[in-house]
Design an enzyme around this catalytic site. Structure first.
Site, short mmCIF file in Angstrom:
data_model
loop_
_atom_site.label_atom_id
_atom_site.label_comp_id
_atom_site.label_asym_id
_atom_site.label_seq_id
_atom_site.Cartn_x
_atom_site.Cartn_y
_atom_site.Cartn_z
N ARG A 63 15.27 -57.84 13.13
CA ARG A 63 16.40 -56.81 12.64
C ARG A 63 17.60 -57.90 12.20
NH1 ARG A 63 18.07 -51.99 13.30
NH2 ARG A 63 19.42 -52.86 11.70
N ARG A 89 13.39 -62.57 -3.98
CA ARG A 89 12.62 -63.11 -5.15
C ARG A 89 13.36 -64.33 -5.48
NH1 ARG A 89 8.56 -60.38 -3.55
NH2 ARG A 89 8.42 -57.96 -4.33
N CYS A 145 14.61 -50.89 -0.91
CA CYS A 145 15.67 -50.93 -0.47
C CYS A 145 16.22 -49.09 -0.32
CB CYS A 145 16.88 -51.34 -1.44
SG CYS A 145 16.44 -52.91 -2.10
N GLU A 176 21.67 -45.34 3.02
CA GLU A 176 21.81 -44.73 4.62
C GLU A 176 22.24 -43.42 4.50
OE1 GLU A 176 23.30 -47.26 7.36
OE2 GLU A 176 22.27 -49.06 6.97
N ARG A 199 21.79 -53.39 6.19
CA ARG A 199 20.78 -53.64 7.45
C ARG A 199 19.58 -54.03 6.63
NH1 ARG A 199 24.31 -49.30 9.14
NH2 ARG A 199 24.89 -49.52 11.35
N TYR A 215 22.72 -60.46 13.77
CA TYR A 215 24.08 -59.64 13.18
C TYR A 215 25.15 -60.52 12.95
CZ TYR A 215 21.08 -55.88 14.75
OH TYR A 215 20.05 -54.81 14.88
N ARG A 274 25.66 -55.05 17.88
CA ARG A 274 24.86 -55.38 18.91
C ARG A 274 25.48 -56.62 19.69
NH1 ARG A 274 19.40 -54.33 19.51
NH2 ARG A 274 19.52 -55.14 21.47
#
Ligand code: DC
Length: 340
Positions: free
Chosen positions: A6, A62, A73, A76, A88, A106, A114
């Protein structure tokens, strides 16, 4: 086996350049911290908060040469009070490692998401250049002044080279060198910040300093599997310690995000003169013309090899040390380090 990593980063402006620059930074960190290569990446899912709409972050993959992975993509959902201007990512990879060993990334404002995962950042000074450009002398002085450890990566390639020489491994046969690799256990120790190197438990710090070990090093350094293994070790050291690291590909490949990058160079005659002085101090006889020839040959080999050849990182400061006293070179680099 599959694992996922992540990542998240905040961006300063909703512009194409800013989105791509930050996405690249986040992905490079994910790749570097987890020692991934492009082929390991199976798929990448990006999400962006609703205030980001100037470009798709996925385009960056790419541009980074990651052409096989499946990408998507998404925008959110809006959550009241949540972090703004945030991208994210979830990267799915093919790996032998366990999920618990994955390092999530992060960055910038996203560290608040986090804080438990945010590592203490280490500092790095990367010094690259050809043989005899003065890297090791200067790196030693700088590491002492900064209180960092000095990592001589050439010594690692020399150790693999020495193993091959001592064990009759044919240096012109890449397959033979790759088969020898698991039998070479390389350990480094740092005494007063200075490196000592051990091959299968034996201290070879001095034994690797011969011309034959240097030539063997240059040959094994052209074998991709050798590079992959040694670069992995080098990255691991730099993750845990503040380092001054010297070599041929430190700024371009091992520590692409090093805070200070230097490329040292010097005219070949000057580099040969330094080598001759070194040899006469040790009481070893030499032929000046032979030394010039050896230097030119090794430069050529290191610059022309296919994997991570000796080259100047685009953000490195080039210093020509021809005729410059060591102290002046050191002071120039220290000024650069302090100015950052
Ligand atoms: O700096 P040195 O002479 O000890 O390096 C020995 C050889 O190892 C050199 O010819 C090229 C190779 N090398 C490399 O390919 N990458 C590095 N980071 C360091 C050294």
């Amino acid at each position: 086996m599959c694992c996922s990593v992540r990542g998240a980063i905040t961006i300063e402006e909703n512009t194409k350049e800013c989105i791509w620059e930050n996405t690249e930074l986040m992905l490079s960190e994910i790749i570097n911290r987890n020692s991934l290569s492009a082929e390991d990446i199976i798929s990448v899912v990006f999400t962006a908060t609703r205030d980001i709409d100037a470009a798709y972050p996925a385009v960056v993959l790419r541009k980074m040469g990651i052409t096989e992975a499946s990408l998507i993509c998404m925008q959110e959902m809006y959550v009241r009070g949540s972090l703004e201007m945030c991208i994210r990512v979830m990267v799915t990879i093919n790996t032998d490692k366990a999920q618990k060993d994955m390092e999530h990334v992060y960055l910038k404002g996203a560290v608040v998401l986090r804080p438990d995962l945010v590592k203490k950042k280490t500092d790095a000074v990367a010094i690259d250049g050809p043989a005899g450009s003065g890297k090791s002398t200067v790196a030693r002085l700088i590491s002492k002044e900064l209180g960092y450890i000095y990592v001589d990566t050439g010594a690692m390639y020399r150790t693999v080279g020495l193993y091959c020489l001592e064990n009759g491994v044919d240096l012109s046969d890449d397959g033979a060198v790759v088969s020898a690799l698991p039998h070479v256990d390389i350990r480094l120790s740092f005494e007063d910040g200075i490196q000592r190197i051990y091959m299968n438990g034996r201290d070879v710090t001095d034994d690797i300093r011969t011309q034959s070990a240097a030539d063997a090093a240059s040959k094994v350094a052209a074998v991709p599997e050798v590079r992959a293994e040694l670069v992995r070790l080098q990255k691991k050291i730099a993750e845990k310690n503040n380092v001054v690291m010297d070599g041929r590909d430190i700024g371009t490949n091992v520590l692409p995000h090093a805070r200070t990058k230097i490329y040292l160079d010097a005219r070949v005659e000057e580099r040969a003169k330094r080598r001759c002085n070194e040899l006469s101090e040790k009481g070893i006889s030499f032929d000046y013309n032979n030394i010039i020839k050896e230097i030119i040959e090794r430069d050529d080999y290191d610059k022309k090899r296919k994997v991570n050849p000796l080259s100047v990182a685009k953000d490195a400061v080039v210093i020509d040390t021809t005729g410059l006293p060591v102290d002046q070179v050191k002071n120039k680099i220290m000024e650069l380090v302090k100015s950052k």
